[in-house]
Each structure stands twice: as structure tokens, then as C-alpha cells.
Motif scaffolding. Sequence first.
Motif, PDB file in Angstrom:
ATOM      1  N   ALA A  11       0.842  -1.197   0.000  1.00 39.73           N
ATOM      2  CA  ALA A  11       0.000   0.000   0.000  1.00 39.73           C
ATOM      3  C   ALA A  11       0.875   1.244   0.000  1.00 39.73           C
ATOM      4  CB  ALA A  11      -0.907   0.013   1.217  1.00 39.73           C
ATOM      5  N   PRO A  12       0.450   2.303  -0.665  1.00 39.84           N
ATOM      6  CA  PRO A  12       1.206   3.559  -0.594  1.00 39.84           C
ATOM      7  C   PRO A  12       1.198   4.090   0.840  1.00 39.84           C
ATOM      8  CG  PRO A  12      -0.463   3.623  -2.342  1.00 39.84           C
ATOM      9  CD  PRO A  12      -0.757   2.434  -1.506  1.00 39.84           C
ATOM     10  N   ASP A  13       2.352   4.443   1.340  1.00 42.39           N
ATOM     11  CA  ASP A  13       2.434   5.020   2.688  1.00 42.39           C
ATOM     12  C   ASP A  13       2.279   6.533   2.543  1.00 42.39           C
ATOM     13  OD1 ASP A  13       2.775   5.529   5.330  1.00 42.39           O
ATOM     14  OD2 ASP A  13       4.766   4.647   5.516  1.00 42.39           O
ATOM     15  N   GLY A  14       1.037   6.975   2.553  1.00 41.60           N
ATOM     16  CA  GLY A  14       0.724   8.374   2.286  1.00 41.60           C
ATOM     17  C   GLY A  14       1.519   9.346   3.135  1.00 41.60           C
ATOM     18  N   THR A  15       1.953  10.409   2.522  1.00 46.13           N
ATOM     19  CA  THR A  15       2.793  11.412   3.173  1.00 46.13           C
ATOM     20  C   THR A  15       1.952  12.610   3.614  1.00 46.13           C
ATOM     21  OG1 THR A  15       3.199  12.607   1.128  1.00 46.13           O
ATOM     22  CG2 THR A  15       4.683  10.757   1.620  1.00 46.13           C
ATOM     23  N   PRO A  16       2.537  13.485   4.441  1.00 47.13           N
ATOM     24  CA  PRO A  16       1.823  14.730   4.748  1.00 47.13           C
ATOM     25  C   PRO A  16       1.414  15.501   3.492  1.00 47.13           C
ATOM     26  CG  PRO A  16       3.638  14.437   6.270  1.00 47.13           C
ATOM     27  CD  PRO A  16       3.770  13.344   5.247  1.00 47.13           C
ATOM     28  N   ALA A  17       2.266  15.458   2.458  1.00 45.31           N
ATOM     29  CA  ALA A  17       1.926  16.152   1.213  1.00 45.31           C
ATOM     30  C   ALA A  17       0.714  15.512   0.534  1.00 45.31           C
ATOM     31  CB  ALA A  17       3.126  16.140   0.266  1.00 45.31           C
ATOM     32  N   ASP A  18       0.600  14.183   0.625  1.00 47.19           N
ATOM     33  CA  ASP A  18      -0.550  13.509   0.033  1.00 47.19           C
ATOM     34  C   ASP A  18      -1.846  13.901   0.742  1.00 47.19           C
ATOM     35  OD1 ASP A  18       1.122  12.118  -1.715  1.00 47.19           O
ATOM     36  OD2 ASP A  18       1.393  10.462  -0.299  1.00 47.19           O
ATOM     37  N   VAL A  19      -1.804  13.918   2.076  1.00 45.93           N
ATOM     38  CA  VAL A  19      -2.996  14.291   2.844  1.00 45.93           C
ATOM     39  C   VAL A  19      -3.351  15.751   2.581  1.00 45.93           C
ATOM     40  CG1 VAL A  19      -3.986  14.483   5.155  1.00 45.93           C
ATOM     41  CG2 VAL A  19      -2.510  12.537   4.596  1.00 45.93           C
ATOM     42  N   GLU A  20      -2.343  16.594   2.547  1.00 50.95           N
ATOM     43  CA  GLU A  20      -2.573  18.010   2.231  1.00 50.95           C
ATOM     44  C   GLU A  20      -3.215  18.156   0.855  1.00 50.95           C
ATOM     45  OE1 GLU A  20      -2.455  21.981   1.061  1.00 50.95           O
ATOM     46  OE2 GLU A  20      -2.373  21.184   3.112  1.00 50.95           O
ATOM     47  N   GLY A  21      -2.712  17.403  -0.130  1.00 45.75           N
ATOM     48  CA  GLY A  21      -3.265  17.483  -1.474  1.00 45.75           C
ATOM     49  C   GLY A  21      -4.707  17.022  -1.531  1.00 45.75           C
ATOM     50  N   ALA A  22      -5.030  15.990  -0.763  1.00 43.57           N
ATOM     51  CA  ALA A  22      -6.404  15.477  -0.751  1.00 43.57           C
ATOM     52  C   ALA A  22      -7.361  16.473  -0.114  1.00 43.57           C
ATOM     53  CB  ALA A  22      -6.447  14.140  -0.017  1.00 43.57           C
ATOM     54  N   ILE A  23      -6.932  17.080   0.997  1.00 45.78           N
ATOM     55  CA  ILE A  23      -7.777  18.083   1.649  1.00 45.78           C
ATOM     56  C   ILE A  23      -7.991  19.282   0.733  1.00 45.78           C
ATOM     57  CG2 ILE A  23      -7.937  19.711   3.570  1.00 45.78           C
ATOM     58  CD1 ILE A  23      -6.373  17.670   5.269  1.00 45.78           C
ATOM     59  N   ALA A  24      -6.906  19.747   0.118  1.00 44.34           N
ATOM     60  CA  ALA A  24      -7.015  20.901  -0.782  1.00 44.34           C
ATOM     61  C   ALA A  24      -7.936  20.593  -1.955  1.00 44.34           C
ATOM     62  CB  ALA A  24      -5.627  21.297  -1.280  1.00 44.34           C
ATOM     63  N   ALA A  25      -7.823  19.380  -2.506  1.00 49.10           N
ATOM     64  CA  ALA A  25      -8.669  19.000  -3.639  1.00 49.10           C
ATOM     65  C   ALA A  25     -10.136  18.937  -3.224  1.00 49.10           C
ATOM     66  CB  ALA A  25      -8.217  17.654  -4.192  1.00 49.10           C
ATOM     67  N   ALA A  26     -10.402  18.362  -2.051  1.00 47.72           N
ATOM     68  CA  ALA A  26     -11.784  18.257  -1.577  1.00 47.72           C
ATOM     69  C   ALA A  26     -12.373  19.638  -1.305  1.00 47.72           C
ATOM     70  CB  ALA A  26     -11.835  17.394  -0.317  1.00 47.72           C
ATOM     71  N   ARG A  27     -11.573  20.526  -0.733  1.00 48.65           N
ATOM     72  CA  ARG A  27     -12.042  21.881  -0.459  1.00 48.65           C
ATOM     73  C   ARG A  27     -12.358  22.616  -1.762  1.00 48.65           C
ATOM     74  NH1 ARG A  27     -14.380  23.465   3.708  1.00 48.65           N
ATOM     75  NH2 ARG A  27     -15.880  24.117   2.147  1.00 48.65           N
ATOM     76  N   ARG A  28     -11.470  22.481  -2.714  1.00 51.23           N
ATOM     77  CA  ARG A  28     -11.660  23.151  -3.997  1.00 51.23           C
ATOM     78  C   ARG A  28     -12.890  22.596  -4.720  1.00 51.23           C
ATOM     79  NH1 ARG A  28      -6.852  22.587  -5.339  1.00 51.23           N
ATOM     80  NH2 ARG A  28      -7.043  20.633  -6.505  1.00 51.23           N
ATOM     81  N   ALA A  29     -13.045  21.275  -4.698  1.00 55.51           N
ATOM     82  CA  ALA A  29     -14.190  20.676  -5.380  1.00 55.51           C
ATOM     83  C   ALA A  29     -15.504  21.099  -4.739  1.00 55.51           C
ATOM     84  CB  ALA A  29     -14.062  19.153  -5.364  1.00 55.51           C
ATOM     85  N   PHE A  30     -15.502  21.257  -3.424  1.00 54.30           N
ATOM     86  CA  PHE A  30     -16.738  21.701  -2.774  1.00 54.30           C
ATOM     87  C   PHE A  30     -17.028  23.163  -3.086  1.00 54.30           C
ATOM     88  CE2 PHE A  30     -19.379  23.353   0.637  1.00 54.30           C
ATOM     89  CZ  PHE A  30     -20.389  22.412   0.668  1.00 54.30           C
ATOM     90  N   ASP A  31     -16.012  23.994  -3.038  1.00 60.03           N
ATOM     91  CA  ASP A  31     -16.203  25.440  -3.186  1.00 60.03           C
ATOM     92  C   ASP A  31     -16.375  25.883  -4.625  1.00 60.03           C
ATOM     93  OD1 ASP A  31     -15.953  25.708  -0.449  1.00 60.03           O
ATOM     94  OD2 ASP A  31     -13.841  26.287  -0.508  1.00 60.03           O
ATOM     95  N   GLU A  32     -15.784  25.150  -5.589  1.00 54.68           N
ATOM     96  CA  GLU A  32     -15.690  25.671  -6.945  1.00 54.68           C
ATOM     97  C   GLU A  32     -16.449  24.866  -7.989  1.00 54.68           C
ATOM     98  OE1 GLU A  32     -11.582  26.256  -7.914  1.00 54.68           O
ATOM     99  OE2 GLU A  32     -11.166  27.393  -6.059  1.00 54.68           O
ATOM    100  N   THR A  33     -17.044  23.732  -7.613  1.00 57.87           N
ATOM    101  CA  THR A  33     -17.862  22.982  -8.567  1.00 57.87           C
ATOM    102  C   THR A  33     -19.311  23.005  -8.096  1.00 57.87           C
ATOM    103  OG1 THR A  33     -17.837  20.765  -7.547  1.00 57.87           O
ATOM    104  CG2 THR A  33     -15.879  21.422  -8.816  1.00 57.87           C
ATOM    105  N   ASP A  34     -20.204  22.452  -8.915  1.00 61.56           N
ATOM    106  CA  ASP A  34     -21.612  22.427  -8.536  1.00 61.56           C
ATOM    107  C   ASP A  34     -22.007  21.101  -7.894  1.00 61.56           C
ATOM    108  OD1 ASP A  34     -21.557  20.724 -10.724  1.00 61.56           O
ATOM    109  OD2 ASP A  34     -23.328  21.596 -11.698  1.00 61.56           O
ATOM    110  N   TRP A  35     -21.021  20.323  -7.442  1.00 64.26           N
ATOM    111  CA  TRP A  35     -21.320  19.017  -6.837  1.00 64.26           C
ATOM    112  C   TRP A  35     -22.356  19.131  -5.722  1.00 64.26           C
ATOM    113  CZ3 TRP A  35     -20.933  14.073  -7.896  1.00 64.26           C
ATOM    114  CH2 TRP A  35     -21.116  13.142  -6.855  1.00 64.26           C
ATOM    115  N   SER A  36     -22.204  20.122  -4.850  1.00 64.47           N
ATOM    116  CA  SER A  36     -23.073  20.211  -3.675  1.00 64.47           C
ATOM    117  C   SER A  36     -24.505  20.595  -4.027  1.00 64.47           C
ATOM    118  CB  SER A  36     -22.508  21.219  -2.671  1.00 64.47           C
ATOM    119  OG  SER A  36     -22.548  22.531  -3.195  1.00 64.47           O
ATOM    120  N   THR A  37     -24.729  21.159  -5.212  1.00 66.27           N
ATOM    121  CA  THR A  37     -26.068  21.639  -5.582  1.00 66.27           C
ATOM    122  C   THR A  37     -26.691  20.875  -6.750  1.00 66.27           C
ATOM    123  OG1 THR A  37     -25.057  23.320  -7.016  1.00 66.27           O
ATOM    124  CG2 THR A  37     -25.601  23.970  -4.749  1.00 66.27           C
TER     125      THR A  37
END
Length: 486
Positions: A39-65
Motif C-alpha cells: 500500500a502507498p504510505d501516504g505522506t503529509p503532502a498527500d494528505v494536504e493534497g487530498a484536503i485541498a482538492a476536496a475543499r476546492r471541489a466543494f467550493d468551486e464545482t456544482d457538486w453540492s447543488t
Amino acid sequence: MTISTPAAQQLVDGKLVAASDGTTYPILNPATGLEIGQAPDGTPADVEGAIAAARRAFDETDWSTNTELRVRCLRQLHQALLDHADAFRDLTTAEVGMPGFMMGAAGFDVPVEGLKWVTDLLESYEFETDLGVAKPMGIKSRRTVRREAVGVVAAITPWNVPTQINLAKVGPALAAGCTVVLKPAPDTPWVACELGRLVAEHTDIPAGVFNVVTPRSNEVAAVLSTDPRVDMVSFTGSTQVGRAIMAAAAPTLKKVFLELGGKSAAIALDDADVASVAGATAFTACIHAGQGCAITTRLIVPREKYDEAVQVAAATMESIGAKDPADPGAICGPVISQVQRDRVEAYLRLAEEEGGSFATGGHVIDQAGFWIEPTVIAGLDNSSRLAQEEIFGPVLVVIPHDGDDDAVRIANDSAYGLSGSVDSGDVERAKAVAARIRTGTIAVNGGVWFSPDAPFGGYKQSGIGREMGVAGFEEYLETKTVAEPA
């Protein structure tokens, strides 16, 4: 068993990726102790990237609506799971050590059915309620109550029934319009990564809406509970870790869902068929080597029928035994790891120190993999640590009671309140006792509560909130009241 599933990869911002520094850790088959993958041993950079991507997708796409988009994507995911069902089941048996018969229930079929159920709910759910016109403070206003997605959800899941718990969080969260970072337990990262692969390759879910990271280190994963960009933490696991997550989330006042431990009681009243209850409870305590938070691990029986209950429970466990989870007849497989085997063994030695005796079992099984004998413990009362603490192994403690009131007292004398059962020859009597038990779910005379449409969760230190059912979907929504001139 040959694994036909592709190698485990993280899903970050729509891309299937290795750890950013290339590091991995072994995935072991608990039945053999042998490595079956990396399994990939996820790094702090990986977790940071996932959080940033999720935040951006929520704020900037129409997924939530965009309800129509969410319905389409979730139906695609449901179909992908059905299309890859055999490989997913085989992977689960190999990685989790889960007996194959469980795939028809919590192992695979029920969580996949649950994904369809919550998608059907999404199609009909009323996100707005008209409160009508009123004159608060003399101002004529029309009021509307809206339900909106919480935002970015960190879903942190355990190793015991990973597909069930992964989908019980991810399905409702995505249906509600949230974006998600899924962090599975390091003992079972592969099934979570496979879910991520199906999302990436078989659905139109936009990049960043769903992410999977697999760090082995708790310290690397801890940022999911503290980062202000995460709006909610949904955690299933031990009460000890749940407390830590709640404390870590407190400074940013995140919404927290916790489904934690259990020490559930099966009560046989004095007019019940005690032998039948003892046999059924012993069977349940063996399922998946007892690695289920809602499993009944205390058997509370009339004192005058105590010896009979112990004998029947022991005979049942001996007939079940511990078998290779790939064996079609397996009920009790291995425990997940060496760490878990050592933990259960320590409890067995403690049982002897506390004055208990083994009606059957009581030892580790000396073979490759991580095995414990199915065990029935007699001679302890409810104050013992074996009766109070969650063991997460195939261990059943039998405790005598002196009538209905005493049975209720014993069952409620626990830090936990997740599940339980009551059996009686009189169903109304059983229901009256069940009404006094402080648990989130309870079975009366063999009734089954586990279903996608039924809320699941606990009282006391078994958790906060509910999973599954309409209540589980609404955990991922906020409530907004809007007023406009009328």
C-alpha cells in the motif's frame, strides 16, 4: 488465493497515485501472515493534497447543488461495484480475513445495497421545507428551511468490516453533496483503494470530490481532525481514539460523528429457551472472530440455568472452530494482526487472573497467521474487566442474573451502549425489558435490525450520531433558515 485486483493506489484530486515519496508498506493476509500486496504510505503532502482538492471541489464545482449529477454518479458507482463484485469479495477475504459467508451481509452485499438505498433517497429527498408566512416581530415574512451539505468530510474507518463502513460514510456524504477524504485503517487499505479506483475509472464524479489516502502513521493522518478546511470528521473505531479525535476537532468546532466500541449483552429471561439463546449467542460471538463492535459478547442468563448455558455455548463454539476464511464453511476466521492476537491473548490470561475458567478455548492457535480459539469464559461477574472492556476477539463471557430487573441492571452496567438482545417466551415481556436497555439497537426474540434503512449508532461511550437510514444521511447536512418579505 490469487488476487486479481489491481495494485493499491491512492486517489488524490482525480488521479490514482503512489505515495509522493514512493514509500509503501506491506499488506498481510491475516490467515497466513504472508504479504499479499503493498500500500502507498501516504505522506503529509498527500494528505494536504487530498484536503485541498476536496475543499476546492466543494467550493468551486456544482457538486453540492447538482442533485442530478450526484444521482447519476452514485448509480455508476453502484453498478461498478456489482460488476466487480467477485474480485471485491475475494480481496476482502484475503485482506481482512473475513469469512466468505459474510459477503452476503456486512462484507459486501448490504453496503452495496445501502449505496443504492441512499441514492434512491437522494432522488426523493426534500432539501427545502416551506414554513409558510408569519409575522415575527410584526414583520410579515415567508420562511424556508433548507438542508445543505456540511462541506468537506474526513471519513476515518477501521479494519473489521471496511467495505460496510467505508460505504456507510462515503455514500451518504456524497449523496448529501459533501466532498470526502477517506482514510482507511492501515491493516486494510486495499479495499478502500479499490473503491477509489472504481470511482476514478467508472464514474463521472469530478476530480477532488472523492479522495483516498493511506498513510500508515497516525501522526500523518491526524491533520484530518485539525485542518480548518475540513468541516466534519466521521470516525468509526475504538472509544479511546474517538475521544482523541473529538478533542483534536474541538479547536475548530468541526462536526464530529463517532461510532465507537461496544460490549453488548444478550439477555435470556427465565421463560426463554436458554439453550437456543446460548447457542445463537455463541455463534454470533464467533462471526469474523468476534471482530464486530455490535456483536453480543456478554451472555446474561438465569442463575438456575447458568451451567446449561455455559455447556451449550461451549459446545457450539467447539463445533464452529476457527477455519480458513476462504473455506465455504468458515464462520470464525483469524483476527486481523499479530497486535490484535496479542491483545486478545492478554485478555485470556487476565480472565484466569480474575478467577474465570474456560469452558472451551482460551489459547492462541499455533499456526501461521493470527488465530485465537473460540472461547467461552465462566465464573466471572459483570465487574470483571473481561465483562467491561471490548476485546474484539471470539470471546464470550457468561454471567448469571436473578430476574428481569437484575438482567437490566447488568446489561446497563457498562460504559457502552451500542447493541444487545432480549429473548423471552412472551414477546411483550421481552419488549418491556428491551425498552429499559440503554443501547442504540436491540433485537427482540431474534429480530434483525441491520439494514440500510435502519439507523445504527450508540448511547454513552459507544458514540455520537447515527449511520445508515435517513438519520445517517442527514448527519452530512446543515440546516439553514431563510426569511424573505412576504
